[in-house]
Motif scaffolding. Structure first.
Motif, PDB file in Angstrom:
ATOM      1  N   LEU A 151       2.959   5.911  -2.931  1.00  0.00           N
ATOM      2  CA  LEU A 151       4.312   6.653  -3.189  1.00  0.00           C
ATOM      3  C   LEU A 151       4.495   6.820  -4.730  1.00  0.00           C
ATOM      4  N   ILE A 152       4.523   5.593  -5.367  1.00  0.00           N
ATOM      5  CA  ILE A 152       4.822   5.768  -6.835  1.00  0.00           C
ATOM      6  C   ILE A 152       3.807   6.380  -7.452  1.00  0.00           C
ATOM      7  N   GLY A 153       2.356   6.266  -7.161  1.00  0.00           N
ATOM      8  CA  GLY A 153       1.368   7.160  -7.734  1.00  0.00           C
ATOM      9  C   GLY A 153       1.438   8.467  -7.513  1.00  0.00           C
TER      10      GLY A 153
ATOM     11  N   LEU B  24       0.854  -1.256   0.037  1.00  0.00           N
ATOM     12  CA  LEU B  24      -0.067  -0.073   0.047  1.00  0.00           C
ATOM     13  C   LEU B  24       0.732   1.298   0.028  1.00  0.00           C
ATOM     14  N   GLY B  25       1.783   1.318   0.796  1.00  0.00           N
ATOM     15  CA  GLY B  25       2.628   2.494   0.731  1.00  0.00           C
ATOM     16  C   GLY B  25       3.675   2.700  -0.217  1.00  0.00           C
TER      17      GLY B  25
ATOM     18  N   ALA C 175       3.976   9.690 -10.116  1.00  0.00           N
ATOM     19  CA  ALA C 175       3.692   9.831 -11.242  1.00  0.00           C
ATOM     20  C   ALA C 175       2.623  10.940 -11.243  1.00  0.00           C
ATOM     21  N   GLU C 176       2.118  11.386 -10.594  1.00  0.00           N
ATOM     22  CA  GLU C 176       1.012  12.578 -10.513  1.00  0.00           C
ATOM     23  C   GLU C 176       1.973  13.833 -10.655  1.00  0.00           C
ATOM     24  N   ARG C 177       3.181  13.943 -10.051  1.00  0.00           N
ATOM     25  CA  ARG C 177       3.875  15.199 -10.175  1.00  0.00           C
ATOM     26  C   ARG C 177       4.845  15.045 -11.531  1.00  0.00           C
ATOM     27  N   LEU C 178       5.347  14.164 -11.817  1.00  0.00           N
ATOM     28  CA  LEU C 178       6.269  13.926 -13.010  1.00  0.00           C
ATOM     29  C   LEU C 178       5.633  13.930 -14.222  1.00  0.00           C
ATOM     30  N   LEU C 179       4.419  13.222 -14.473  1.00  0.00           N
ATOM     31  CA  LEU C 179       3.740  12.968 -15.668  1.00  0.00           C
ATOM     32  C   LEU C 179       2.773  14.013 -16.085  1.00  0.00           C
TER      33      LEU C 179
END
Length: 302
Positions: A98-100, A93-94, A103-107
């Motif tokens: 974190l990866i999500g 879950l963590g 992704a929201e910041r970089l993509l």
């Protein structure tokens, strides 16, 4: 008068022709089949057709047998759902959150939401699949028609509570609505706002939070602390992680967080009280589907 030899007169009574003592020895051997040379009495010999009496199950054996029918009572089906499963679930879950978030910041914004949601779903779905490959807790996947009643009734009640919470925390209480483009819903709406929240999310989230997390923590705590404490702790932790996950991926405002908490508490209690997961899944489905209906009504009524 007939004459007898000295040997015949001195011979002890019972030795000749078996006599009394011989008959007593034969009778003793007959009564004790294990004795050497004992004849096989009817029903006792190895070639007898008589079947041995069945052993009456003891209270302990009956208790151990009943434990295998419900995960809340322990047993082999939950022995592999303990610390390892709980730890992997929390780490997954963590990592997904974190990866999500990254992704929201970089993509680009056009794809970041899909990627973030997909990563989180893969993390939760992979954990659920791995846990059920290890073992399947008894009775957890059983379906009952009562689950339909629980799902419909409690789902609508929780949605009603969400409206009250929204008003109590400063909301307007107005119908929600979807953004439109030229009076029409945007492309991809069917998946992003219908299939994803009504079908995919309820199944994944309930199996992750209410099956994997709740059942594994309950199993860990049941023996040392008892069923009541284990149930309360498992329900609270499951709900807490459920709320935390929604808050980290975009649940904004006290009203939305409280509504998610109410949903988590209701679903956790339902799993603990019934032992089945499908009632919680249906509560979640009805809760999300009712939002879709209200939002469509708000969009069309403008």
């Amino acid at each position: 008068m007939p004459t007898h030899s000295t040997d015949e007169l001195d011979e002890p009574v019972g030795v000749r022709d078996g006599g009394i003592e011989g008959e007593q020895a034969d009778l003793a051997r007959f009564r004790d089949p294990d004795a050497a040379g004992a004849p096989e009495a009817a029903g006792y010999g190895p070639d007898s057709d008589a079947e041995p009496a069945e052993e009456t199950p003891t209270r302990r054996s009956r208790s151990m047998s009943s434990r295998r029918t419900d995960w809340r009572l322990g047993g082999r089906t939950t022995s592999r759902w303990r610390e390892l499963v709980l730890g992997v679930a929390i780490l997954a879950l963590g990592a997904g959150v974190l990866i999500g978030a990254g992704a929201e910041r970089l993509l680009p914004a056009s794809v970041s939401g899909f990627v973030a949601t997909g990563v989180l779903w893969v993390a939760m779905g992979g954990t659920v699949l791995w846990a059920f490959l290890r073992s399947r807790p008894a009775y957890l996947l059983r379906f009952s028609p009562k689950d339909l009643v629980w799902g419909l009734g409690l789902g609508l009640i929780v949605r009603t509570c969400q409206g009250w919470i929204d008003v109590a925390t400063g909301g307007t209480g107005a119908l929600p609505s979807y953004p439109t483009i030229g009076g029409a819903l945007p492309d991809g709406w069917v998946f992003t706002d219908l299939i994803a929240p009504v079908v995919v999310a309820p199944v994944l989230e309930e199996f992750f939070f209410r099956a994997v997390v709740l059942v594994s923590l309950y199993t860990i705590l049941r023996r040392p602390f008892g069923k009541l404490v284990a149930g309360l702790a498992a329900g609270l932790v499951s709900t807490g992680l459920f709320v935390l996950g929604h808050w980290l991926v975009g649940a904004n405002g006290a009203g939305e967080v409280l509504s998610v908490a109410v949903l988590g508490v209701v679903c956790s209690a339902l799993v603990l009280l019934t032992g089945r997961i499908w009632g919680a899944v249906l509560v979640h489905v009805v809760y999300n589907a009712s939002f879709v209906v209200l939002a469509l009504a708000g969009t069309w009524l403008g």
